[in-house]
Write a protein that holds these residues in place. Structure first.
Motif, PDB file in Angstrom:
ATOM      1  N   PRO A  92       0.809  -1.225   0.000  1.00  0.00           N
ATOM      2  CA  PRO A  92       0.000   0.000   0.000  1.00  0.00           C
ATOM      3  C   PRO A  92       0.841   1.273   0.000  1.00  0.00           C
ATOM      4  CG  PRO A  92      -0.908  -1.579   1.546  1.00  0.00           C
ATOM      5  CD  PRO A  92       0.405  -2.131   1.075  1.00  0.00           C
ATOM      6  N   ARG A  93       2.020   1.227   0.633  1.00  0.00           N
ATOM      7  CA  ARG A  93       2.860   2.420   0.682  1.00  0.00           C
ATOM      8  C   ARG A  93       3.257   2.885  -0.715  1.00  0.00           C
ATOM      9  NH1 ARG A  93       1.765   0.472   4.983  1.00  0.00           N
ATOM     10  NH2 ARG A  93      -0.156   1.459   4.332  1.00  0.00           N
ATOM     11  N   THR A  94       3.385   1.920  -1.665  1.00  0.00           N
ATOM     12  CA  THR A  94       3.854   2.264  -3.008  1.00  0.00           C
ATOM     13  C   THR A  94       2.798   2.982  -3.832  1.00  0.00           C
ATOM     14  OG1 THR A  94       3.188   0.146  -3.989  1.00  0.00           O
ATOM     15  CG2 THR A  94       5.388   0.273  -2.991  1.00  0.00           C
ATOM     16  N   ILE A  95       1.554   2.975  -3.385  1.00  0.00           N
ATOM     17  CA  ILE A  95       0.500   3.697  -4.119  1.00  0.00           C
ATOM     18  C   ILE A  95      -0.058   4.851  -3.273  1.00  0.00           C
ATOM     19  CG2 ILE A  95      -0.116   1.712  -5.544  1.00  0.00           C
ATOM     20  CD1 ILE A  95      -2.627   1.362  -3.788  1.00  0.00           C
ATOM     21  N   GLY A  96       0.757   5.317  -2.332  1.00  0.00           N
ATOM     22  CA  GLY A  96       0.392   6.518  -1.587  1.00  0.00           C
ATOM     23  C   GLY A  96      -0.524   6.304  -0.414  1.00  0.00           C
ATOM     24  N   VAL A  97      -0.509   5.117   0.192  1.00  0.00           N
ATOM     25  CA  VAL A  97      -1.345   4.848   1.362  1.00  0.00           C
ATOM     26  C   VAL A  97      -0.483   4.954   2.616  1.00  0.00           C
ATOM     27  CG1 VAL A  97      -2.883   3.215   2.518  1.00  0.00           C
ATOM     28  CG2 VAL A  97      -2.791   3.296   0.006  1.00  0.00           C
ATOM     29  N   PRO A  98      -0.658   5.985   3.434  1.00  0.00           N
ATOM     30  CA  PRO A  98       0.124   6.104   4.663  1.00  0.00           C
ATOM     31  C   PRO A  98      -0.308   5.069   5.692  1.00  0.00           C
ATOM     32  CG  PRO A  98      -1.568   7.781   4.604  1.00  0.00           C
ATOM     33  CD  PRO A  98      -1.627   7.079   3.277  1.00  0.00           C
ATOM     34  N   ASP A  99       0.569   4.791   6.623  1.00  0.00           N
ATOM     35  CA  ASP A  99       0.283   3.817   7.677  1.00  0.00           C
ATOM     36  C   ASP A  99      -0.261   4.529   8.908  1.00  0.00           C
ATOM     37  OD1 ASP A  99       0.156   1.590   9.317  1.00  0.00           O
ATOM     38  OD2 ASP A  99       2.291   1.700   9.851  1.00  0.00           O
ATOM     39  N   LEU A 100      -1.509   4.990   8.807  1.00  0.00           N
ATOM     40  CA  LEU A 100      -2.155   5.562   9.984  1.00  0.00           C
ATOM     41  C   LEU A 100      -2.521   4.473  10.988  1.00  0.00           C
ATOM     42  CD1 LEU A 100      -4.600   8.196   8.413  1.00  0.00           C
ATOM     43  CD2 LEU A 100      -2.244   8.526   9.197  1.00  0.00           C
ATOM     44  N   ALA A 101      -2.823   3.287  10.482  1.00  0.00           N
ATOM     45  CA  ALA A 101      -3.243   2.188  11.362  1.00  0.00           C
ATOM     46  C   ALA A 101      -2.156   1.866  12.379  1.00  0.00           C
ATOM     47  CB  ALA A 101      -3.582   0.951  10.535  1.00  0.00           C
ATOM     48  N   GLY A 102      -0.921   1.743  11.920  1.00  0.00           N
ATOM     49  CA  GLY A 102       0.181   1.424  12.818  1.00  0.00           C
ATOM     50  C   GLY A 102       0.831   2.638  13.439  1.00  0.00           C
ATOM     51  N   GLY A 103       0.473   3.820  12.972  1.00  0.00           N
ATOM     52  CA  GLY A 103       1.007   5.047  13.542  1.00  0.00           C
ATOM     53  C   GLY A 103       2.341   5.492  12.968  1.00  0.00           C
ATOM     54  N   THR A 104       2.821   4.818  11.906  1.00  0.00           N
ATOM     55  CA  THR A 104       4.065   5.251  11.274  1.00  0.00           C
ATOM     56  C   THR A 104       3.894   6.646  10.677  1.00  0.00           C
ATOM     57  OG1 THR A 104       4.546   2.951  10.712  1.00  0.00           O
ATOM     58  CG2 THR A 104       5.827   4.640   9.571  1.00  0.00           C
ATOM     59  N   GLN A 105       2.711   6.900  10.129  1.00  0.00           N
ATOM     60  CA  GLN A 105       2.350   8.238   9.663  1.00  0.00           C
ATOM     61  C   GLN A 105       1.171   8.753  10.485  1.00  0.00           C
ATOM     62  OE1 GLN A 105       3.062   5.923   6.803  1.00  0.00           O
ATOM     63  NE2 GLN A 105       5.102   6.802   7.096  1.00  0.00           N
ATOM     64  N   ARG A 106       1.004  10.065  10.477  1.00  0.00           N
ATOM     65  CA  ARG A 106      -0.068  10.725  11.212  1.00  0.00           C
ATOM     66  C   ARG A 106      -0.768  11.714  10.283  1.00  0.00           C
ATOM     67  NH1 ARG A 106       1.583   9.883  16.660  1.00  0.00           N
ATOM     68  NH2 ARG A 106       2.810   7.937  16.563  1.00  0.00           N
ATOM     69  N   LEU A 107      -1.998  12.067  10.636  1.00  0.00           N
ATOM     70  CA  LEU A 107      -2.776  13.039   9.878  1.00  0.00           C
ATOM     71  C   LEU A 107      -3.029  14.274  10.724  1.00  0.00           C
ATOM     72  CD1 LEU A 107      -4.647  14.046   7.580  1.00  0.00           C
ATOM     73  CD2 LEU A 107      -6.484  12.674   8.629  1.00  0.00           C
ATOM     74  N   ASP A 108      -2.725  15.452  10.164  1.00  0.00           N
ATOM     75  CA  ASP A 108      -3.033  16.736  10.793  1.00  0.00           C
ATOM     76  C   ASP A 108      -3.993  17.505   9.897  1.00  0.00           C
ATOM     77  OD1 ASP A 108      -1.135  16.137  12.775  1.00  0.00           O
ATOM     78  OD2 ASP A 108       0.473  17.077  11.609  1.00  0.00           O
ATOM     79  N   VAL A 109      -4.868  18.314  10.504  1.00  0.00           N
ATOM     80  CA  VAL A 109      -5.832  19.100   9.728  1.00  0.00           C
ATOM     81  C   VAL A 109      -5.921  20.519  10.283  1.00  0.00           C
ATOM     82  CG1 VAL A 109      -7.206  17.068   9.122  1.00  0.00           C
ATOM     83  CG2 VAL A 109      -7.819  18.408  11.152  1.00  0.00           C
ATOM     84  N   ARG A 110      -6.227  21.454   9.386  1.00  0.00           N
ATOM     85  CA  ARG A 110      -6.565  22.820   9.767  1.00  0.00           C
ATOM     86  C   ARG A 110      -7.730  23.267   8.898  1.00  0.00           C
ATOM     87  NH1 ARG A 110      -0.697  25.974  10.407  1.00  0.00           N
ATOM     88  NH2 ARG A 110       0.360  24.276  11.523  1.00  0.00           N
ATOM     89  N   PHE A 111      -8.658  23.994   9.497  1.00  0.00           N
ATOM     90  CA  PHE A 111      -9.820  24.512   8.782  1.00  0.00           C
ATOM     91  C   PHE A 111      -9.718  26.029   8.659  1.00  0.00           C
ATOM     92  CE2 PHE A 111     -11.244  20.443  10.373  1.00  0.00           C
ATOM     93  CZ  PHE A 111     -12.004  19.935   9.327  1.00  0.00           C
ATOM     94  N   VAL A 112      -9.980  26.531   7.451  1.00  0.00           N
ATOM     95  CA  VAL A 112      -9.888  27.956   7.164  1.00  0.00           C
ATOM     96  C   VAL A 112     -11.240  28.442   6.657  1.00  0.00           C
ATOM     97  CG1 VAL A 112      -8.716  29.743   5.823  1.00  0.00           C
ATOM     98  CG2 VAL A 112      -7.440  27.712   6.590  1.00  0.00           C
ATOM     99  N   GLN A 113     -11.758  29.504   7.264  1.00  0.00           N
ATOM    100  CA  GLN A 113     -13.094  30.015   6.958  1.00  0.00           C
ATOM    101  C   GLN A 113     -13.024  31.174   5.969  1.00  0.00           C
ATOM    102  OE1 GLN A 113     -16.415  29.145   8.519  1.00  0.00           O
ATOM    103  NE2 GLN A 113     -16.845  30.182   6.581  1.00  0.00           N
ATOM    104  N   PHE A 114     -13.848  31.097   4.920  1.00  0.00           N
ATOM    105  CA  PHE A 114     -14.115  32.223   4.039  1.00  0.00           C
ATOM    106  C   PHE A 114     -15.601  32.562   4.155  1.00  0.00           C
ATOM    107  CE2 PHE A 114     -10.202  30.512   2.457  1.00  0.00           C
ATOM    108  CZ  PHE A 114      -9.475  31.638   2.091  1.00  0.00           C
TER     109      PHE A 114
END
Length: 258
Positions: A92-114
């Protein structure tokens, strides 16, 4: 293109709140919606993208969160990609799937209002990088043409009394000053090199449609700091009235369901 520039989700949300709750779950699916909540952009560099959408384009931060990991969030977002990798018998890593399940990668988000929409910035980073900063764990995609299926774009609405051509000139200058070299607007004339693009007259900064059903519509496409596809539009009469009338009809339709 047009769907991005008219109507406010807050207004429609308030209108759709009318009606009896016992009728809502049996109503047509469209009657159960409250409009568009946000557009999302996965970014290579969160700090750069956030500066563009807030400091350059003037959005305001709603909230930020992150360090998301674990199987629930992984499969919520990426189950279809995991299935695709399994069927293709590839890592999965070779097609751009991060390892959120195992925690090797993490997801961060920010929301911007217009004024009439929220933009969500998402970054998938290696766990060892600080939250909400640094570069993405994956390289950006090479294919940047908006003609590719699955491509998306964010459309910004320029106010009626703004000089569109001057806006594009100033936008490019401000981004160049900040080192955001990806931010380059197209031109309405043939250009084959970056030098020709820069040398084009400012009158070529936007196409202005002055006949047919789109009379009053002006637009240009532009890449954002992450290579994301942006559009800037100005909507004047008579086409502006067309969209206003369509919004009024929708509000009346929703009100009649109550």
């Amino acid at each position: 293109m047009a769907a991005s520039v008219v109507g406010t989700s807050s207004t429609l949300a308030a209108t759709t709140g009318a009606g009896r709750a016992d009728d809502r779950n049996s109503a047509p699916l469209g009657a159960r919606l409250q409009g568009v909540q946000h557009f999302g952009v996965t970014v290579q560099n969160m700090d750069r993208a956030f500066a563009f959408y807030t400091e350059v384009l003037g959005g305001t931060e709603v909230m930020r969160d992150g360090d998301f990991k674990g199987e629930p969030i992984h499969y919520t977002i990426l189950a279809d990609q995991e299935i695709d990798a399994h069927e293709r018998r590839v890592d999965p890593r070779t097609i751009g799937v991060p390892d959120l399940a195992g925690g090797t990668q993490r997801l961060d988000v920010r929301f911007v209002q217009f004024e009439n929409v929220v933009i969500e910035l998402l970054q998938y980073r290696d766990a060892g990088q600080p939250m909400g900063t640094g570069d993405s764990w994956a390289e950006p995609r090479d294919h940047m043409s908006p003609a590719y299926p699955r491509s998306m774009h964010i459309c910004f609405y320029i106010r009626d009394d703004v000089d569109f051509d001057r806006f594009i000139t100033d936008l490019e200058a401000e981004c160049a000053r900040r080192g955001m070299t990806q931010v380059k607007a197209n031109r309405t004339v043939a250009v084959r090199t970056e030098e020709e693009r820069r040398a084009a007259p400012t009158s070529a900064n936007a196409i202005k449609i002055r006949d047919g059903k789109s009379n009053g519509w002006s637009l240009i496409y532009c890449k954002g700091p992450e290579g994301e596809q942006l559009e800037f539009v100005q909507v004047l009469d008579p086409v502006k009235r067309t969209f206003a009338e369509a919004l009024d009809r929708r509000r009346q339709m929703i009100a009649s369901r109550g």
